[in-house]
Scaffold this motif. Structure first.
Motif, PDB file in Angstrom:
ATOM      1  N   UNK A  44     -45.194 -43.670  24.982  1.00 34.92           N
ATOM      2  CA  UNK A  44     -44.732 -42.336  24.615  1.00 34.92           C
ATOM      3  C   UNK A  44     -43.546 -41.953  25.495  1.00 34.92           C
ATOM      4  N   UNK A  45     -42.608 -41.229  24.906  1.00 32.42           N
ATOM      5  CA  UNK A  45     -41.484 -40.753  25.683  1.00 32.42           C
ATOM      6  C   UNK A  45     -41.911 -39.583  26.554  1.00 32.42           C
ATOM      7  N   UNK A  46     -41.271 -39.477  27.697  1.00 31.85           N
ATOM      8  CA  UNK A  46     -41.559 -38.375  28.605  1.00 31.85           C
ATOM      9  C   UNK A  46     -40.992 -37.081  28.026  1.00 31.85           C
ATOM     10  N   UNK A  47     -41.675 -35.991  28.298  1.00 33.87           N
ATOM     11  CA  UNK A  47     -41.204 -34.688  27.847  1.00 33.87           C
ATOM     12  C   UNK A  47     -40.144 -34.208  28.832  1.00 33.87           C
ATOM     13  N   UNK A  48     -38.915 -34.057  28.354  1.00 29.77           N
ATOM     14  CA  UNK A  48     -37.817 -33.701  29.243  1.00 29.77           C
ATOM     15  C   UNK A  48     -37.522 -32.206  29.263  1.00 29.77           C
ATOM     16  N   UNK A  49     -37.973 -31.489  28.281  1.00 24.48           N
ATOM     17  CA  UNK A  49     -37.679 -30.061  28.194  1.00 24.48           C
ATOM     18  C   UNK A  49     -38.544 -29.293  29.196  1.00 24.48           C
ATOM     19  N   UNK A  50     -37.972 -28.257  29.796  1.00 24.24           N
ATOM     20  CA  UNK A  50     -38.656 -27.461  30.823  1.00 24.24           C
ATOM     21  C   UNK A  50     -39.883 -26.755  30.266  1.00 24.24           C
ATOM     22  N   UNK A  51     -39.850 -26.401  28.994  1.00 21.01           N
ATOM     23  CA  UNK A  51     -40.953 -25.644  28.397  1.00 21.01           C
ATOM     24  C   UNK A  51     -42.272 -26.418  28.432  1.00 21.01           C
ATOM     25  N   UNK A  52     -42.235 -27.740  28.542  1.00 19.39           N
ATOM     26  CA  UNK A  52     -43.460 -28.542  28.557  1.00 19.39           C
ATOM     27  C   UNK A  52     -44.322 -28.264  29.780  1.00 19.39           C
ATOM     28  N   UNK A  53     -43.767 -27.707  30.844  1.00 22.33           N
ATOM     29  CA  UNK A  53     -44.589 -27.421  32.026  1.00 22.33           C
ATOM     30  C   UNK A  53     -45.562 -26.276  31.775  1.00 22.33           C
ATOM     31  N   UNK A  54     -45.375 -25.560  30.679  1.00 23.49           N
ATOM     32  CA  UNK A  54     -46.247 -24.444  30.343  1.00 23.49           C
ATOM     33  C   UNK A  54     -47.329 -24.816  29.318  1.00 23.49           C
ATOM     34  N   UNK A  55     -47.359 -26.073  28.876  1.00 16.57           N
ATOM     35  CA  UNK A  55     -48.284 -26.497  27.825  1.00 16.57           C
ATOM     36  C   UNK A  55     -48.999 -27.782  28.209  1.00 16.57           C
ATOM     37  N   UNK A  56     -50.204 -27.935  27.666  1.00 13.91           N
ATOM     38  CA  UNK A  56     -50.991 -29.151  27.835  1.00 13.91           C
ATOM     39  C   UNK A  56     -51.150 -29.775  26.459  1.00 13.91           C
ATOM     40  N   UNK A  57     -50.660 -30.994  26.309  1.00 13.92           N
ATOM     41  CA  UNK A  57     -50.739 -31.658  25.013  1.00 13.92           C
ATOM     42  C   UNK A  57     -52.144 -32.210  24.804  1.00 13.92           C
ATOM     43  N   UNK A  58     -52.658 -32.027  23.586  1.00 10.99           N
ATOM     44  CA  UNK A  58     -54.002 -32.519  23.279  1.00 10.99           C
ATOM     45  C   UNK A  58     -54.009 -34.043  23.257  1.00 10.99           C
ATOM     46  N   UNK A  59     -55.086 -34.620  23.732  1.00  8.49           N
ATOM     47  CA  UNK A  59     -55.202 -36.074  23.779  1.00  8.49           C
ATOM     48  C   UNK A  59     -55.540 -36.628  22.400  1.00  8.49           C
ATOM     49  N   UNK A  60     -56.403 -35.946  21.661  1.00  9.69           N
ATOM     50  CA  UNK A  60     -56.849 -36.456  20.369  1.00  9.69           C
ATOM     51  C   UNK A  60     -55.851 -36.198  19.247  1.00  9.69           C
TER      52      UNK A  60
END
Length: 110
Positions: A44-60
């Motif tokens: 998977x590509x790394x999340x580069x956008x700053x907004x990703x620090x405010x969210x947790x991506x679901x594993x499933x």
């Protein structure tokens, strides 16, 4: 150094016929198949956008993520919809505003 003809006397004629048969032919499509190799999951590509620090991506289900502050589920499939939904949520999220104003480092919801 000994040539191939000298080695034929030592090894015999049977080996030469097997070597020539293997070297001269192309392998069929089924023989060239990569199914023999172990399959690795795509990286998977790394999340580069700053907004990703405010969210947790679901594993499933990687197309959804949860807000770290209020826990609301947001669509975050970057291929389909982009990250504008996440940006808009952070702008409207009241708990994020409270967290930012307090300056606390322990406000993340897990």
């Amino acid at each position: 150094m000994l040539g191939c003809k000298d080695n034929d006397d030592l090894l015999g004629d049977g080996i030469e016929s097997r070597v020539n048969a293997a070297c001269g032919k192309k392998r069929s499509a089924t023989e060239r198949s990569s199914t023999d190799l172990p399959s690795f999951p795509k990286k998977r590509q790394a999340h580069r956008e700053v907004v990703w620090q405010h969210f947790i991506q679901k594993v499933d289900d990687l197309s959804f993520c949860n807000c770290r502050y209020c826990g609301q589920e947001i669509g975050c499939d970057t291929k389909k919809s982009g990250i504008s939904a996440m940006k808009n949520h952070i702008i409207r999220c009241k708990l994020h505003k409270a967290f930012k104003e307090s300056g606390s480092s322990t406000g993340f919801r897990n």
